[in-house]
Write an enzyme that holds these catalytic residues in place. Structure first.
Site, PDB file in Angstrom:
ATOM      1  CB  SER A 269      43.533  65.759  20.876  1.00  0.00           C
ATOM      2  OG  SER A 269      44.693  66.171  20.852  1.00  0.00           O
TER       3      SER A 269
ATOM      4  CG  HIS B 233      43.463  63.503  17.008  1.00  0.00           C
ATOM      5  ND1 HIS B 233      43.043  63.357  15.601  1.00  0.00           N
ATOM      6  CD2 HIS B 233      44.050  64.848  17.005  1.00  0.00           C
ATOM      7  CE1 HIS B 233      43.700  64.297  14.972  1.00  0.00           C
ATOM      8  NE2 HIS B 233      44.390  65.178  15.669  1.00  0.00           N
TER       9      HIS B 233
ATOM     10  CG  MET C  97      52.647  68.891  16.718  1.00  0.00           C
ATOM     11  SD  MET C  97      52.080  70.478  17.913  1.00  0.00           S
ATOM     12  CE  MET C  97      50.412  69.938  17.954  1.00  0.00           C
TER      13      MET C  97
ATOM     14  CG  HIS D 211      46.747  65.950  13.011  1.00  0.00           C
ATOM     15  ND1 HIS D 211      46.078  66.884  13.790  1.00  0.00           N
ATOM     16  CD2 HIS D 211      47.134  66.526  11.645  1.00  0.00           C
ATOM     17  CE1 HIS D 211      46.223  67.968  12.693  1.00  0.00           C
ATOM     18  NE2 HIS D 211      46.740  67.684  11.713  1.00  0.00           N
TER      19      HIS D 211
ATOM     20  CG  MET E 157      49.758  69.003  12.445  1.00  0.00           C
ATOM     21  SD  MET E 157      49.451  69.509  13.986  1.00  0.00           S
ATOM     22  CE  MET E 157      49.201  68.084  15.021  1.00  0.00           C
TER      23      MET E 157
ATOM     24  CG  MET F 174      44.256  71.747  10.447  1.00  0.00           C
ATOM     25  SD  MET F 174      44.055  70.636  12.115  1.00  0.00           S
ATOM     26  CE  MET F 174      44.201  71.783  13.431  1.00  0.00           C
TER      27      MET F 174
ATOM     28  CG  ASP G  50      42.435  68.809  15.193  1.00  0.00           C
ATOM     29  OD1 ASP G  50      42.069  69.031  16.403  1.00  0.00           O
ATOM     30  OD2 ASP G  50      43.454  68.137  14.791  1.00  0.00           O
TER      31      ASP G  50
HETATM   32  C1  DX5 Z   1      46.226  71.281  17.318  1.00  0.00           C
HETATM   33  C2  DX5 Z   1      46.170  69.749  17.071  1.00  0.00           C
HETATM   34  C3  DX5 Z   1      44.897  69.502  17.934  1.00  0.00           C
HETATM   35  C4  DX5 Z   1      44.385  69.636  19.492  1.00  0.00           C
HETATM   36  C5  DX5 Z   1      43.223  70.232  19.551  1.00  0.00           C
HETATM   37  O1  DX5 Z   1      47.237  71.467  16.106  1.00  0.00           O
HETATM   38  O2  DX5 Z   1      45.836  69.300  15.720  1.00  0.00           O
HETATM   39  O3  DX5 Z   1      44.284  68.061  17.873  1.00  0.00           O
HETATM   40  O4  DX5 Z   1      44.967  68.939  20.222  1.00  0.00           O
HETATM   41  O5  DX5 Z   1      42.996  70.644  20.858  1.00  0.00           O
HETATM   42  P1  DX5 Z   1      41.819  71.492  21.187  1.00  0.00           P
HETATM   43  O6  DX5 Z   1      40.642  70.703  21.372  1.00  0.00           O
HETATM   44  O7  DX5 Z   1      42.244  71.958  22.841  1.00  0.00           O
HETATM   45  O8  DX5 Z   1      41.610  72.766  20.437  1.00  0.00           O
HETATM   46 ZN    ZN Z   2      45.068  67.034  15.482  1.00  0.00          ZN
END
Ligand code: DX5
Ligand code: ZN
Length: 218
Positions: free
Chosen positions: A7, A32, A36, A65, A67, A136, A174
């Protein structure tokens, strides 16, 4: 072989292209990309122009992804900007089937995401129509949070459902994935691991990537 999806939310944006190439060299098949909107989740990250610009940085599978509320509004633009897989949240769409069909009509792979507190039943009706289910393992919105152990049962239940339906859907996890939690989620049935802070903060990304893919503790 399990699939690794770094990510870039945790990357150093002053050298983003270089960091992407580093993930590719470390054997990560996916990249990834967390979008957001400040409404579905409290934070705002990055969007279309960034995706378009980094598309040329590597040949990985770009795993987007979303959100964002009512993702139907942006599917076409993310497809045009270089997404290979478009994942949206079941909680964010008023008509999930419509979003699935839209992604498919554009020739992209379909991912459906579920937050930690949403029951598995919310995604069951769509399992036969998607390519990937994203579970998640933290509340979406930020990188660097701790893995929520109560999500393991959900991964197991979804894997059982997918197997009993005889379908091929991938199960991606994730949030909080690291050398300690990778083996837990892989044993529960996940096969695509997103990792942000663990990978990008490691001294040796290649070694960290190998640890995650094999689910071995350091
Ligand atoms: C959170 C994201 C993740 C995030 C994961 O809302 O969807 O993809 O970047 O980060 P880590 O691996 O640091 O938890
Ligand atoms: Zn994510």
């Amino acid at each position: 072989m399990n699939i690794l999806a770094p990510s870039i939310l945790s990357a150093d944006f002053t050298i983003l292209g270089q960091q992407i190439k580093e993930t590719e060299a470390a054997g990560a098949q996916y990249l990834h990309f967390d979008v957001m909107d400040g409404i579905f989740v409290p934070s705002i990250s990055f969007g279309l122009p960034v995706l378009k610009s980094i598309r040329k940085a590597s040949k990985q599978v770009y795993d987007v992804h979303l959100m964002i509320e009512e993702p139907i509004r942006y599917i076409e633009q993310f497809a045009e900007s270089g997404a290979d897989i478009i994942t949206f949240h079941v909680e964010a769409a008023s008509d999930s089937r419509e979003v699935i069909d839209k992604i498919r009509s554009l020739g992209k792979k379909v991912g459906l995401a579920i937050k930690p507190k949403t029951p598995v039943e919310a995604v069951v009706p769509y399992l036969e129509h998607i390519d990937m289910l994203l579970v998640m393992t933290v509340e979406p919105g930020f990188g660097g949070q701790s893995f929520m152990p109560e999500t393991v049962d959900k991964i197991r239940k979804i894997r059982e459902r997918v197997s009993s339906l005889g379908i091929e859907a991938d199960i991606e996890v994730d949030g909080g994935i690291n050398d300690k939690t990778a083996s837990i989620v892989l044993n529960a049935g996940a096969n695509v691991l997103v990792s942000g802070s663990y990978l990008f903060k490691s001294d040796d990304m290649k070694a960290a990537a190998a640890v995650l893919r094999e689910g071995k503790s350091c």
